[in-house]
Design an enzyme around this catalytic site. Structure first.
Site, PDB file in Angstrom:
ATOM      1  N   HIS A  37       0.766  -1.244   0.000  1.00 12.20           N
ATOM      2  CA  HIS A  37       0.000   0.000   0.000  1.00 12.20           C
ATOM      3  C   HIS A  37       0.802   1.302   0.000  1.00 12.20           C
ATOM      4  O   HIS A  37       0.234   2.347  -0.279  1.00 12.20           O
ATOM      5  CB  HIS A  37      -0.963   0.014   1.189  1.00 12.20           C
ATOM      6  CG  HIS A  37      -1.881  -1.162   1.192  1.00 12.20           C
ATOM      7  ND1 HIS A  37      -2.862  -1.351   0.231  1.00 12.20           N
ATOM      8  CD2 HIS A  37      -1.947  -2.245   2.010  1.00 12.20           C
ATOM      9  CE1 HIS A  37      -3.498  -2.484   0.476  1.00 12.20           C
ATOM     10  NE2 HIS A  37      -2.963  -3.043   1.549  1.00 12.20           N
ATOM     11  N   HIS A 145      -3.183  -3.425   7.990  1.00 17.53           N
ATOM     12  CA  HIS A 145      -4.218  -3.779   7.015  1.00 17.53           C
ATOM     13  C   HIS A 145      -4.889  -2.513   6.493  1.00 17.53           C
ATOM     14  O   HIS A 145      -5.258  -1.640   7.279  1.00 17.53           O
ATOM     15  CB  HIS A 145      -5.264  -4.692   7.667  1.00 17.53           C
ATOM     16  CG  HIS A 145      -6.466  -4.949   6.814  1.00 17.53           C
ATOM     17  ND1 HIS A 145      -6.415  -5.736   5.688  1.00 17.53           N
ATOM     18  CD2 HIS A 145      -7.743  -4.508   6.911  1.00 17.53           C
ATOM     19  CE1 HIS A 145      -7.627  -5.760   5.139  1.00 17.53           C
ATOM     20  NE2 HIS A 145      -8.448  -5.028   5.865  1.00 17.53           N
TER      21      HIS A 145
END
Length: 150
Positions: A37, A145
């Site tokens: 990410h 996450h």
């Protein structure tokens, strides 16, 4: 007496390896989060090939095409600081370890095109500024996450 010592030492060695071995080769979740990410060095851009290149470069097209992924174009310190925001229930699970950014961040959403099939993973690239929701764990809390963009 020598055989008895050898058996005890061997048993201890097996026990220690049993504890150590599972952690060998397994990346901490924070490393997975960064790989999947974080892209702080690239400003959001409208290059249609950005997602195709990044998803491949970051290993998310090995064996199958990951359907959806978001890259964050902010510093690690900025993203990590989100973990100090108020705790909330995650959007994609019932877990209660999520945190929402206090301001919109620069992100790029990558979505697998409907006609795309492995090994030719083809993604649409969409840049935006949105609040992000991330799950944090550990002491100190760190992102593990990517939950959602809102």
């Amino acid at each position: 007496m020598g055989l008895e010592k050898s058996l005890i030492l061997f048993s201890l060695l097996v026990l220690v390896l049993g504890w150590v071995q599972p952690s060998l080769g397994r990346k901490p979740s924070v490393q997975d989060f960064k790989r999947q990410h974080m892209d702080p060095d690239s400003p959001p851009n409208s290059r249609p090939t950005y997602c195709n290149q990044m998803m491949k470069r970051r290993g998310m097209t090995k064996g199958s095409c990951k359907r959806v992924n978001t890259f964050v174009h902010e510093s690690w310190a900025t993203v990590k600081a989100i973990c100090s925001q108020r705790q909330m229930t995650c959007k994609t699970s019932s877990r209660n370890n999520c945190h929402k950014s206090s301001s919109p961040l620069h992100i790029t959403d990558c979505r697998l095109k409907g006609s795309s099939k492995y090994p030719n993973c083809d993604y649409t690239t969409t840049n935006s500024q949105k609040h992000i929701i991330i799950a944090c764990e550990g002491n100190p809390l760190v992102p593990v996450h990517y939950d959602a963009s809102v």
